[in-house]
Design a protein around this motif. Structure first.
Motif, mmCIF file in Angstrom:
data_model
loop_
_atom_site.group_PDB
_atom_site.id
_atom_site.type_symbol
_atom_site.label_atom_id
_atom_site.label_comp_id
_atom_site.label_asym_id
_atom_site.label_seq_id
_atom_site.Cartn_x
_atom_site.Cartn_y
_atom_site.Cartn_z
ATOM 1 N N PHE A 429 10.509 -7.146 -16.561
ATOM 2 C CA PHE A 429 9.653 -6.064 -16.084
ATOM 3 C C PHE A 429 8.213 -6.262 -16.547
ATOM 4 N N LEU A 430 8.062 -6.615 -17.830
ATOM 5 C CA LEU A 430 6.724 -6.773 -18.379
ATOM 6 C C LEU A 430 5.976 -7.904 -17.688
ATOM 7 N N LYS A 431 6.681 -9.000 -17.396
ATOM 8 C CA LYS A 431 6.030 -10.124 -16.722
ATOM 9 C C LYS A 431 5.671 -9.764 -15.286
ATOM 10 N N TYR A 432 6.597 -9.077 -14.589
ATOM 11 C CA TYR A 432 6.373 -8.746 -13.183
ATOM 12 C C TYR A 432 5.213 -7.770 -13.027
ATOM 13 N N TYR A 433 5.146 -6.774 -13.926
ATOM 14 C CA TYR A 433 4.162 -5.712 -13.762
ATOM 15 C C TYR A 433 2.919 -5.892 -14.639
ATOM 16 N N GLU A 434 2.813 -7.062 -15.286
ATOM 17 C CA GLU A 434 1.692 -7.286 -16.203
ATOM 18 C C GLU A 434 0.340 -7.108 -15.505
ATOM 19 N N ASN A 435 0.198 -7.672 -14.322
ATOM 20 C CA ASN A 435 -1.059 -7.574 -13.575
ATOM 21 C C ASN A 435 -0.819 -6.914 -12.202
ATOM 22 N N ALA A 436 0.015 -5.869 -12.197
ATOM 23 C CA ALA A 436 0.391 -5.219 -10.940
ATOM 24 C C ALA A 436 -0.804 -4.546 -10.282
ATOM 25 N N ASP A 437 -0.866 -4.648 -8.956
ATOM 26 C CA ASP A 437 -1.953 -4.034 -8.204
ATOM 27 C C ASP A 437 -1.756 -2.528 -8.091
ATOM 28 N N ASP A 438 -2.844 -1.835 -7.826
ATOM 29 C CA ASP A 438 -2.779 -0.418 -7.480
ATOM 30 C C ASP A 438 -2.396 -0.330 -6.006
ATOM 31 N N LEU A 439 -1.242 0.273 -5.706
ATOM 32 C CA LEU A 439 -0.731 0.326 -4.331
ATOM 33 C C LEU A 439 -1.156 1.579 -3.581
ATOM 34 N N ASN A 440 -1.874 2.477 -4.229
ATOM 35 C CA ASN A 440 -2.285 3.717 -3.581
ATOM 36 C C ASN A 440 -3.365 3.439 -2.549
ATOM 37 N N ALA A 441 -3.207 4.025 -1.362
ATOM 38 C CA ALA A 441 -4.236 3.910 -0.328
ATOM 39 C C ALA A 441 -5.429 4.753 -0.727
ATOM 40 N N ARG A 442 -6.623 4.262 -0.404
ATOM 41 C CA ARG A 442 -7.832 5.036 -0.698
ATOM 42 C C ARG A 442 -7.857 6.274 0.174
ATOM 43 N N THR A 443 -8.250 7.403 -0.393
ATOM 44 C CA THR A 443 -8.292 8.669 0.343
ATOM 45 C C THR A 443 -9.603 8.795 1.088
ATOM 46 N N ASP A 444 -9.533 9.007 2.398
ATOM 47 C CA ASP A 444 -10.760 9.182 3.170
ATOM 48 C C ASP A 444 -11.051 10.666 3.375
ATOM 49 N N VAL A 445 -12.117 10.947 4.101
ATOM 50 C CA VAL A 445 -12.567 12.334 4.272
ATOM 51 C C VAL A 445 -11.493 13.188 4.914
#
Length: 569
Positions: A429-445
């Motif tokens: 788990f630590l290796k897989y998520y060490e540099n995990a991206d932010d998967l949240n979509a940016r919120t628009d207006v």
């Protein structure tokens, strides 16, 4: 005193439900049983799955049928094999002290010869799926002339699966019936039409509001870019280490693809879709019920009628188009008064669908952030530590090994032991998520406006969103529609399966009686036309072409040109 006595049930039935541990009837049982015991009143019962509907109609049937007459007196029609077997199993338990009454399941995927043989021996109650029942009628293997009571269970699901003609056929062939009992989670127009066409002044009972979701379900949604949908699914599963749930996909191709990817990564998961044989399907469901697998991934059609206790989560890999489909998906959890979570993975263009669902099911949906890699590791870590602390050491002769263990760890501190245990358990788990991206979509207006509206009182009128049409879409015509037995969900699954395309390439779909229009990414339009045009569906030649500025008349079809303004979405 058992409260079931006050409903008018006989002593044998009350004793049977008492043995099962049921002392207090559910709301649908309280309202339905006294009415149904009359035997002559048409009845419509609207209640969510998992609210005790089987007992609501099963107990009155057992009291009404005449044991001395060994022919079909009651007919229960339900959408799937699993539900058919479940109903029959429940009735077997209810008739524990009414042994002379025989109930027999009739369903596809099993030997029809054996089922015909069982019917010829004499039965009182037949529980059947529509397709196999029609087969039995046409073979003259079952006589419906003396059937007094017809029960349509999960009526909305049967209609969504395209069984409308079958149901009409069955009702037309039970001409001497005394009553029809229709049970449904929702009340779409198609169900209402059955009530109008075949029932006489039916008494209608609603538990909760029509088309509403179970109040014990927490509706959550996560917004992510379309290309991150799988990674989001994986992360949500990892963030819920004790999950026991069902993941819903639109197509069998998605179900199989996701299963293969997760299995390779070590997850306990299996797929349930239309390509499985009945034997394979039974094996998968048996493993899921026994909790030998933690997750089941299924298409809507394959999952119809699944009734499994203890499901904690339902995950919508993609949102369904139809409100009834969402209600049925969510209804797999929070059964029998328990709580559950229904998660939907969306992309930013689907925010408006969430608002529509909120309004239709009369429940608030909560937008949550997709957990970060560190959040997942932390959740997994504490889940493991709780299991470690609560591990049962009462079995096994552990004392025998304690002297050796103490000697082995004499020079290692408790903190160091815990650190090494954590390293062994969580290294991957630590290796897989060490540099995990932010998967949240940016919120628009537009999304922020939705969120602001949601934060107001739930029943308040919300501002209607507007969206610009994406000029990257082509518009396709196809000569298939609702007259071909399609609903939105089944039509979508059909075109995606046939074209082997992903849902992300599609825009809006306008499903009409005799034809439909499909918005599709211009880069995928040619592939879809090539895969569909010229093929046959139920003996009908499929015509598909691009409608540029209006419908272009296909060859050999003398239909009128339809102006563009008649096809607005």
């Amino acid at each position: 005193m058992n409260a079931f006595e006050g409903l008018g049930l006989n002593e044998n039935l009350v004793k049977a439900v008492t043995d099962l541990g049921f002392n207090t009837p559910t709301p649908i049982q309280v309202k339905a049983i006294p009415i149904l015991l009359s035997g002559t009143t048409d009845f419509v019962g609207l209640a969510q799955t998992g609210t005790g509907k089987t007992a609501a109609f099963g107990l009155p049937l057992l009291q009404l049928v005449e044991a001395e007459n060994k022919y079909p007196q009651a007919l229960i029609v339900c959408p799937t094999r699993e539900l058919c077997l479940q109903i029959c199993s429940d009735i077997q338990e209810y008739k524990k002290y009414s042994r002379n009454i025989i109930a027999e399941p009739v369903y596809g995927g099993a030997s029809i010869v054996m089922q015909i043989r069982a019917l010829k021996k004499g039965v009182h109650i037949v529980v059947a799926t529509p397709g196999r029942l029609i087969d039995m009628i046409e073979r003259k293997a079952i006589d419906l002339q003396k059937v007094k009571y017809v029960v349509l269970d999960e009526a909305d699901e049967m209609l969504n699966m395209g069984f409308r003609d079958d149901i009409d056929f069955v009702l037309k062939n039970t001409i001497n019936r005394q009553s029809i009992w229709l049970f449904s989670a929702t009340m779409p127009t198609s169900v209402r039409e059955i009530s109008k066409n075949f029932m006489r002044n039916p008494q209608e009972v609603t538990v909760g509001k029509k088309n509403t979701a179970n109040v014990n379900i927490d509706h959550q949604y996560f917004i992510t870019p379309a290309q991150s949908r799988f990674e989001t699914l994986k992360r949500l599963v990892d963030f819920n280490p004790g999950i026991y749930g069902i993941i819903f996909t639109r197509t069998k191709a998605d179900a199989q693809d996701i299963t293969e990817r997760l299995v390779k990564q070590g997850y306990d998961i299996e797929a349930l879709h239309g390509d499985l044989t009945q034997q394979q399907r039974d094996k998968v469901m048996q493993r899921f019920r026994e909790k030998s697998i933690q997750l089941l991934i299924a298409t809507d059609v394959a999952a119809r009628g699944i009734d499994v206790e203890g499901i904690t989560h339902v995950i919508n890999f993609e949102l369904p188009d139809d409100i009834e489909v969402y209600t049925h998906r969510a209804g797999r959890t929070a059964r029998a008064g328990k709580s559950g979570i229904c998660i939907s993975i969306c992309h930013s263009r689907e925010a408006f669908k969430i608002r529509q669902l909120e309004k239709m099911v009369n429940a608030q949906f909560h937008r949550l952030d997709i957990p970060s890699g560190k959040d997942v590791c932390r959740k997994q870590f504490f889940f493991f530590m709780d299991k470690l602390i609560n591990a049962d050491t009462s079995y096994g002769d552990y004392e025998t090994y304690m002297p050796d263990l103490q000697k082995k760890f004499a020079d290692i501190s408790k903190e160091e032991v815990l650190k090494r245990v954590a390293a062994l358990e969580f290294d991957h788990f630590l290796k897989y998520y060490e540099n995990a991206d932010d998967l949240n979509a940016r919120t628009d207006v537009r999304e922020r406006r939705f969120e602001n509206n949601t934060s107001r009182d739930h029943g308040a009128r919300r501002e209607r969103p507007t969206f610009q049409r994406d000029n990257g879409y082509a518009r396709l015509f196809i000569n298939l529609g609702t007259k071909d037995g399609f609903f939105k969900a089944s039509f979508l699954q059909f075109i995606l399966d046939e074209s082997n395309l992903k849902k992300e390439v599609l825009g809006k779909i306008d499903l009409r009686d005799m034809n439909s229009w499909i918005e599709i990414d211009k880069s995928a339009a040619g592939k879809m036309i090539k895969s569909m045009d010229g093929k046959k569906y139920n003996g009908r030649l499929i015509r598909m072409n691009e409608a540029d500025g209006g419908f272009k008349k296909p060859p050999h079809e003398g239909r009128k040109r339809i102006p563009m303004n008649e096809n607005r979405y």
